[in-house]
Design an enzyme around this catalytic site. Structure first.
Site, PDB file in Angstrom:
ATOM      1  N   SER A  85      48.683 -31.678 -62.164  1.00  0.00           N
ATOM      2  CA  SER A  85      49.573 -30.863 -60.880  1.00  0.00           C
ATOM      3  C   SER A  85      48.320 -30.845 -59.255  1.00  0.00           C
ATOM      4  CB  SER A  85      49.265 -29.524 -61.619  1.00  0.00           C
ATOM      5  OG  SER A  85      49.985 -29.078 -62.967  1.00  0.00           O
ATOM      6  N   THR A  88      42.904 -33.286 -58.751  1.00  0.00           N
ATOM      7  CA  THR A  88      41.677 -33.858 -58.307  1.00  0.00           C
ATOM      8  C   THR A  88      41.987 -33.549 -56.780  1.00  0.00           C
ATOM      9  OG1 THR A  88      42.843 -35.467 -60.342  1.00  0.00           O
ATOM     10  CG2 THR A  88      41.746 -36.171 -58.053  1.00  0.00           C
ATOM     11  N   TRP A  89      42.965 -33.036 -56.413  1.00  0.00           N
ATOM     12  CA  TRP A  89      43.169 -32.740 -54.759  1.00  0.00           C
ATOM     13  C   TRP A  89      42.604 -31.951 -54.794  1.00  0.00           C
ATOM     14  CZ3 TRP A  89      48.726 -31.881 -52.983  1.00  0.00           C
ATOM     15  CH2 TRP A  89      48.741 -31.931 -50.562  1.00  0.00           C
ATOM     16  N   HIS A 141      41.802 -26.478 -67.485  1.00  0.00           N
ATOM     17  CA  HIS A 141      43.509 -25.935 -68.005  1.00  0.00           C
ATOM     18  C   HIS A 141      43.739 -25.780 -68.580  1.00  0.00           C
ATOM     19  CE1 HIS A 141      43.973 -30.341 -65.726  1.00  0.00           C
ATOM     20  NE2 HIS A 141      42.971 -30.426 -65.990  1.00  0.00           N
ATOM     21  N   ARG A 163      52.147 -26.731 -59.715  1.00  0.00           N
ATOM     22  CA  ARG A 163      52.816 -27.704 -59.007  1.00  0.00           C
ATOM     23  C   ARG A 163      54.574 -28.040 -59.893  1.00  0.00           C
ATOM     24  NH1 ARG A 163      51.646 -34.601 -59.307  1.00  0.00           N
ATOM     25  NH2 ARG A 163      53.359 -34.803 -57.681  1.00  0.00           N
ATOM     26  N   TYR A 230      51.421 -27.188 -55.616  1.00  0.00           N
ATOM     27  CA  TYR A 230      51.453 -28.131 -54.367  1.00  0.00           C
ATOM     28  C   TYR A 230      51.877 -28.741 -53.730  1.00  0.00           C
ATOM     29  CZ  TYR A 230      50.869 -33.462 -55.308  1.00  0.00           C
ATOM     30  OH  TYR A 230      50.642 -34.601 -55.303  1.00  0.00           O
ATOM     31  N   ARG A 303      48.230 -41.410 -58.345  1.00  0.00           N
ATOM     32  CA  ARG A 303      49.446 -42.620 -58.923  1.00  0.00           C
ATOM     33  C   ARG A 303      49.774 -43.044 -57.357  1.00  0.00           C
ATOM     34  NH1 ARG A 303      54.718 -42.053 -60.244  1.00  0.00           N
ATOM     35  NH2 ARG A 303      54.322 -40.348 -60.004  1.00  0.00           N
TER      36      ARG A 303
HETATM   37  P1  A3P Z   1      51.243 -38.625 -59.393  1.00  0.00           P
HETATM   38  O1  A3P Z   1      51.362 -38.898 -60.611  1.00  0.00           O
HETATM   39  O2  A3P Z   1      52.666 -37.309 -58.975  1.00  0.00           O
HETATM   40  O3  A3P Z   1      51.503 -39.336 -58.568  1.00  0.00           O
HETATM   41  P2  A3P Z   1      45.565 -33.979 -61.711  1.00  0.00           P
HETATM   42  O4  A3P Z   1      44.494 -34.572 -60.913  1.00  0.00           O
HETATM   43  O5  A3P Z   1      46.280 -32.761 -62.145  1.00  0.00           O
HETATM   44  O6  A3P Z   1      45.388 -35.242 -62.654  1.00  0.00           O
HETATM   45  O7  A3P Z   1      47.090 -34.817 -60.902  1.00  0.00           O
HETATM   46  C1  A3P Z   1      47.017 -36.312 -60.705  1.00  0.00           C
HETATM   47  C2  A3P Z   1      48.427 -35.507 -59.882  1.00  0.00           C
HETATM   48  O8  A3P Z   1      48.196 -35.838 -58.934  1.00  0.00           O
HETATM   49  C3  A3P Z   1      48.790 -37.564 -59.445  1.00  0.00           C
HETATM   50  O9  A3P Z   1      50.284 -37.423 -59.000  1.00  0.00           O
HETATM   51  C4  A3P Z   1      48.313 -37.596 -58.391  1.00  0.00           C
HETATM   52  O10 A3P Z   1      48.700 -39.116 -57.984  1.00  0.00           O
HETATM   53  C5  A3P Z   1      48.032 -36.275 -57.554  1.00  0.00           C
HETATM   54  N1  A3P Z   1      47.147 -36.295 -56.368  1.00  0.00           N
HETATM   55  C6  A3P Z   1      45.447 -37.066 -57.036  1.00  0.00           C
HETATM   56  N2  A3P Z   1      44.817 -36.785 -55.807  1.00  0.00           N
HETATM   57  C7  A3P Z   1      45.627 -36.480 -54.772  1.00  0.00           C
HETATM   58  C8  A3P Z   1      45.525 -35.765 -53.207  1.00  0.00           C
HETATM   59  N3  A3P Z   1      44.353 -35.431 -52.465  1.00  0.00           N
HETATM   60  N4  A3P Z   1      46.840 -35.488 -52.481  1.00  0.00           N
HETATM   61  C9  A3P Z   1      47.842 -35.088 -53.606  1.00  0.00           C
HETATM   62  N5  A3P Z   1      48.083 -35.738 -54.661  1.00  0.00           N
HETATM   63  C10 A3P Z   1      46.886 -36.182 -55.043  1.00  0.00           C
END
Ligand code: A3P
Length: 342
Positions: A85, A88-89, A141, A163, A230, A303
């Protein structure tokens, strides 16, 4: 002042007595886990049903252990999300807000900015969290109802990132298919992933109950849970960063505003910036936690970072199925996903 936690400091050499106690507790947890319903749906990822949610089997010892051992302090911040969701961000932003040094994100993976609690507790040793500098930031989580009572009762604060479930599923699908597999297991078709996800058979699923629990708690106790989306973060990151900073007790000063600190935090935490860094592209994450085949490529946390990617993957029937579940589960709760048709 928030300094970088050295997670290894949480594990000093145990006494013989501690070793015996920890072994006994672990055996006890294993017995409990083996008695829970199991599902092999995502092939390389065994799930167990615990208190209404499907947990990755390898993580469950950590969940049970922290339910027993976790003692939050009032200044702790918990960064919570359903997997995929945007955790990481969220971690990158919270780290940059706390340190006011967003440029440090160039030399550490956001996942290493705050420990994921259930992973941290899943190993053979119980970590001593008192070794971490205060104020501490953790991530998890774990659904609200499964968090230990100590977290519910403590004045510690929770920031939840929600998200759109269709995008979460697409992200989960790519993430799980990209994981290291114990043997050359075939990739899962999207139709099968949708089927499992809608039944709640995914890491920490069902997603709708997960989101709803935190949403309801944020309505009941806004001082306890800050509920973010998100999609809103993507639409107006500076506004959300200001809200986060206020909530974390680190509001931006006039000098911060003058110096463009908010913009810098957003820039250094952006998908474009983070996903291009060598530190985030090379190697495996989670090796130090001894999670066996659950070791994950650092790059797989990035991704494409878009809102609405599901439109590239879903049929109209799939979308309607998701939306119907959301209508049913979120009915009269006030929770909506503004970027879906619900
Ligand atoms: P997508 O697979 O749709 O690209 P988590 O961090 O909870 O594992 O979630 C990963 C999702 O957050 C992935 O989505 C990833 O690309 C996206 N993500 C990671 N860093 C991000 C950032 N700095 N800004 C926006 N989305 C981000």
């Amino acid at each position: 002042m928030f300094s970088t936690p050295h997670f290894s400091e949480c594990f000093d050499t145990p006494t013989e007595e501690q070793k015996v106690d920890e072994l006994r507790a672990r055996q006890h947890h294993e017995e409990e886990i083996y008695s829970l319903p199991r599902h092999e749906g995502w092939r390389q990822l065994s799930l167990r049903l615990y208190k209404g949610f499907w947990f990755p089997e390898a993580i469950l010892p950590g969940v049970l252990s922290l339910r027993h051992h976790l003692r939050p302090t009032s200044s702790d911040i918990f960064l919570v999300s359903f997997p995929k969701s945007g955790t990481t961000w969220l971690k990158a932003l919270a780290f940059a807000i706390s340190t006011r040094k967003p440029e440090l994100l160039q030399s550490r993976h956001p996942q290493d900015c705050s420990p994921n609690l259930e992973t941290f507790f899943a190993g053979p040793r119980v970590p001593d969290l008192d070794a971490l500098p205060s104020p501490r930031q953790f991530s998890t989580h774990i659904p609200y109802s499964v968090l230990p009572k100590s977290v519910h009762d403590s004045p510690c604060r929770i920031i939840y990132l929600c998200r759109e479930p269709k995008d979460t599923l697409v992200s989960t699908y790519h993430f799980v298919n990209g994981m290291q597999r114990p043997e050359a297991a075939p990739q899962m078709p999207l139709t099968e992933a949708v089927e499992l996800f809608c039944k709640g058979l995914t890491m920490y699923g069902p997603v709708w109950e997960h989101q709803l629990e935190y949403w309801q708690e944020s309505q009941r106790r806004p001082e306890k849970v800050l509920f973010l989306k998100y999609e809103d973060l993507m639409a107006d990151p500076e506004a959300i960063v200001r809200r986060m900073a206020e909530y974390m007790g680190k509001p931006f000063s006039a000098a911060d505003e003058m110096n463009g600190m908010v913009g810098e935090i957003v820039r250094f935490s952006s998908f474009e910036k983070l996903s291009g860094l060598e530190i985030n592209k090379v190697g495996l994450w989670g090796k130090e936690f001894d999670l066996g085949h659950l070791a994950i490529k650092k790059a797989s946390f990035f991704r494409n970072g878009k809102v609405g990617d599901w439109t590239e993957h879903f049929t109209a029937e799939m979308a309607e199925r998701f939306d119907a579940i959301a209508r049913d589960k979120f009915h009269q709760s006030g929770l909506t996903h503004s970027h879906s048709s619900v």
